[in-house]
Motif scaffolding. Structure first.
Motif: not given
Length: 775
Positions: A31-53
């Motif tokens: 779900h949050h992957e759709q909000c991750r900026p192009d080229g921003l690092y993904r921390t392995p194993g962490v569901a980062v709440p990109y859609c927060d901002i």
């Protein structure tokens, strides 16, 4: 920017969809992957709440289409007899972000603002007689941090970040008495004496940053490290004895610092359910950036604030603009060093904002770049030559600590925001813009004595002569020239700001940051003079509020649909003055499961901030196949990228797990490279290393149309045919939630929120289904 209103039923569906993600087995990470900026690092194993901002385009959600970031400094608290600029003076409704300056690296390698006590402006000071500056009694701390939290409750769209470091506190810190302690700061926290990475120091610092943000309510951290470069004697002269022996390891340690911060902030974001930002203040000088390899920390940053000011100042004798937008081909400092006449440089001048923006564009999309504006002046006295002082010369003798030679910096009434060293004023021509406005109108200002000036007894502190305003349209640079005193003060004003606003919008940049809020001006009828205000900030915000959205994609071309796990790394940079020409090795590692045969073609972009003369020294085939700009950069660079084609030698294959190297040569520093493609066996792939935006199924969606119309192309780019539709067919009866992908009418589609029965392709661009292209 006006926010789109989601219909009530769709909003309820979106909330319901978020609630049932776990029940349906679809991951929160998808779900949050759709909000991750192009080229921003993904921390392995962490569901980062990109859609927060971020929204589903990876674009930061703000009250304005572009960022307006103001630095708030902790030392203009008024308790030293000088005019106060407090949190209640901030134009909160005209900003998107506030950076508090500064915290520092403490002797224990933890982030700190000093001991909490009544004299600590960050956490202990109070202003009981100032209306609007009353403390929020619900908070366990006082000072500026209390007021930042108090006002943020009223302005929740404004993000606050703690800025760590700065000129004075990169290599040490100011103790509770205001004395500087040369502890090593960033230099020793990140890098051991043997030039190895100080892993323990970095981890301690990063952990403390997470705790600091949680304690004081900040939305992120801004690292103002001046500077992790291999160039000798860079940064504050007071730090040279610590920094110079560590130059060989600083950039490597800087990368580790950013990676560690990103991972720990992401983990905290997932735990706390709120996204924590990581940004940097980055240098704009080509000299400093030459020693920062290829600025390979982009992937860890939400955005970069370019310090595109202090491009000229009294640290040397060359009189020029503080923050010119463009080069004019006449920069006296560059002429002195024969830059324009060195053929390998292509006539490119690198001491201007446009050059710096294009340098950073080489590694990151325009929307993650903010240019810097100065709300203060720089200046010289006793200027000789030039045109109304511009490109003249002013040789000084009273140099700051550490400098054997310097320029003759303006003093007295032309330097009210002055520093003191060994009890002596440091000449720099440093003034808030409101004081410069008063000088232009022949007003001495009622505030001079509060800054230590004595007009009655010191001739330098008196208003003499006339300060005539001048403006260069090629440079986009205003200045004041006092012909009687031969004083030159470089300024920023309404005219230059308006042109820079147009530049930001036209180039798709993310916005601006400025130093500092207390330098802005307004006319005060009661005082009969200019004083602290918000004229420039208001113009910035009002211009950006309804502008077009910023650019969210790194590539100015359609990138291939499929990816290959091939890694590219520039290594072996020479240090300091030994790094010209710049000749690193490009290491290519095949992490995929297929062998790359001889003749495999690799393409990549590098920025037009360097000329189109990249070459190789390893017997490979390399050519620059297209250029968005060629020749000198007077009046600005016309496009973003050069495109390079590099071929694996016919006799060489690259099996899975193998690496090979090719030595490159170029003559001005570059960031990136980026937008790699690998063509083999009749197919062309993007590379996973570029961290392109992903659908829930794992396919890149970074497909944008080229924006430049000036490219001279000598070869065509091969792209992959549209893949088959792997996603399941859309079903009218099925419930879909954010991130689900389907195929329908030979296109792939992704759901933005909960939906049922809405046919892909029948809703407009604001509807639930995002078109991912043909399949």
């Amino acid at each position: 920017m006006t926010r789109r209103v989601i219909p009530l039923l769709s909003l309820l569906g979106l909330l319901a969809g978020l609630l049932v993600v776990g029940a349906t087995g679809r991951s929160q990470a998808a779900h949050h992957e759709q909000c991750r900026p192009d080229g921003l690092y993904r921390t392995p194993g962490v569901a980062v709440p990109y859609c927060d901002i971020y929204d589903t385009e990876g674009r930061e959600r703000m009250s304005s289409a572009r960022r307006v970031i103001g630095y708030f400094t902790g030392w203009r608290h008024g308790k030293n007899g000088q005019p106060a600029y407090l949190v209640n003076n901030v134009p909160w409704n005209k900003l998107t972000h506030i950076n508090y300056a500064f915290a520092h690296v403490g002797p224990d390698n933890e982030v700190s603002v000093g001991t909490t006590n009544p004299n600590n402006p960050a956490t202990g000071m109070e202003w009981p007689t100032v209306p609007g500056a009353e403390m929020d009694p619900s908070l366990p701390f006082k000072g500026h941090f209390n007021l930042l939290n108090k006002f943020k409750k009223q302005h929740p769209d404004v993000k606050t970040l703690i800025s760590v470091g700065g000129w004075a506190e990169t290599g040490g810190y100011l103790d509770d008495n205001g004395d500087r302690v040369a502890s090593g700061g960033f230099y020793s926290m990140t890098t051991n004496a043997n030039n190895s990475v100080n892993t323990a120091g970095i981890n301690t610092f990063a952990d403390s940053v997470v705790s600091f943000l949680r304690t004081y309510g900040f939305d992120g951290v801004d690292i103002d490290y001046e500077y992790p470069t291999s160039m000798k004697d860079a940064g504050n002269p007071l730090d040279w004895n610590i920094a110079n022996p560590r130059r060989a390891g600083l950039m490597r340690s800087y990368v580790e610092l950013m990676k560690t911060l990103r991972e720990k902030l992401d983990a905290a974001s997932a735990t706390d359910g709120r996204y924590y930002m990581l940004t940097v203040a980055a240098p704009s000088s080509g000299y400093l950036l030459r020693g920062m390899e290829h600025f390979q920390v982009f992937q860890y940053l939400d955005y970069i604030n370019i310090m595109s000011y202090d491009l000229h100042g009294a640290w040397n004798e060359f009189v020029g603009p503080n923050a010119a937008l463009y080069d004019d081909g006449n920069d006296a400092e560059l002429k002195h060093w024969n830059v324009y006449d060195t053929p390998q440089y292509g006539g490119i001048g690198y001491l201007n904002t446009d050059w710096a923006a294009h340098y950073f564009r080489g590694g990151v999309q325009a929307g993650r770049i903010n240019i810097g504006l100065p709300y203060y002046t720089r200046g010289w006295r006793n200027v000789t030559g030039g045109t109304n002082g511009l490109w003249g010369e002013a040789v000084g003798s009273e140099c700051p600590n550490g400098l054997a030679t310097c320029g003759d910096g303006a003093r007295g009434i032309d330097n009210i925001w002055h520093d003191i060293e060994d009890g002596t004023e440091v000449g720099a021509g440093s003034n808030p813009m409101w004081h410069a406005k008063n000088l232009e109108r022949g007003i001495a200002g009622s505030y001079l004595r509060s800054y230590g000036l004595d007009p009655d007894n010191d001739p330098e502190d008196r208003l003499t002569g006339t300060y005539a305003r001048h403006y260069d349209t090629t440079l986009v640079a205003p200045w004041l020239w006092n012909n009687d005193k031969k004083v030159f003060l470089s300024t920023e004003d309404e005219q230059s700001l308006a042109t820079k606003v147009e530049y930001v919008v036209d180039t798709g940049l993310g916005g601006v940051m400025f130093w500092e809020l207390a330098g802005d001006f307004a006319w005060d009828d009661g005082r009969g003079e200019y004083f602290m205000g918000s004229t420039l900030t208001t113009r910035l915000y009002d211009s950006f509020r309804t502008a077009t959205p910023y650019n969210t994609r790194r590539a100015n071309r359609t990138m291939p649909y499929d990816t290959l796990d091939v890694r590219f790394e520039l290594t072996g940079f020479a240090l300091g003055d030994n790094n010209y020409p710049i000749s690193p090795k490009l290491r290519i590692t095949n992490n995929s499961q297929q062998t790359l045969p001889g003749g495999t073609e690799i393409q990549f972009d590098y920025p037009t901030a360097a000329p189109a003369n990249m070459a190789q020294q390893s017997g490979w085939s390399l050519s620059v196949i297209s250029s968005d700009h060629t020749g000198p950069n007077r009046g600005g660079l016309k496009g973003d990228f050069h495109r390079v084609a590099l071929r694996l030698p016919n006799w060489q294959t690259l099996a899975p797990g193998q690496s090979t190297e090719v030595q490159l040569t170029y003559y001005l520093p570059i960031s990136g490279p980026a937008n790699y493609t690998v063509s083999s066996g009749g197919r062309t792939y993007a590379v996973q290393q570029d961290l392109g935006r992903q659908t829930a199924g794992g396919t890149p969606t970074n497909t944008t149309t080229p924006t430049s119309t000036t490219a001279t192309t000598t070869a065509t780019t091969t792209t992959t045919p549209p893949p088959v539709c792997h996603a399941p067919a859309w079903d009218r009866t099925e419930v879909y939630t954010a991130g689900d992908t389907v195929s329908h009418k030979s296109h792939a589609w992704r759901a933005k929120w909960w939906t049922q029965g809405e046919e892909p392709g029948t809703t407009d661009e604001w509807g639930v289904w995002e078109d991912l292209g043909p399949c």
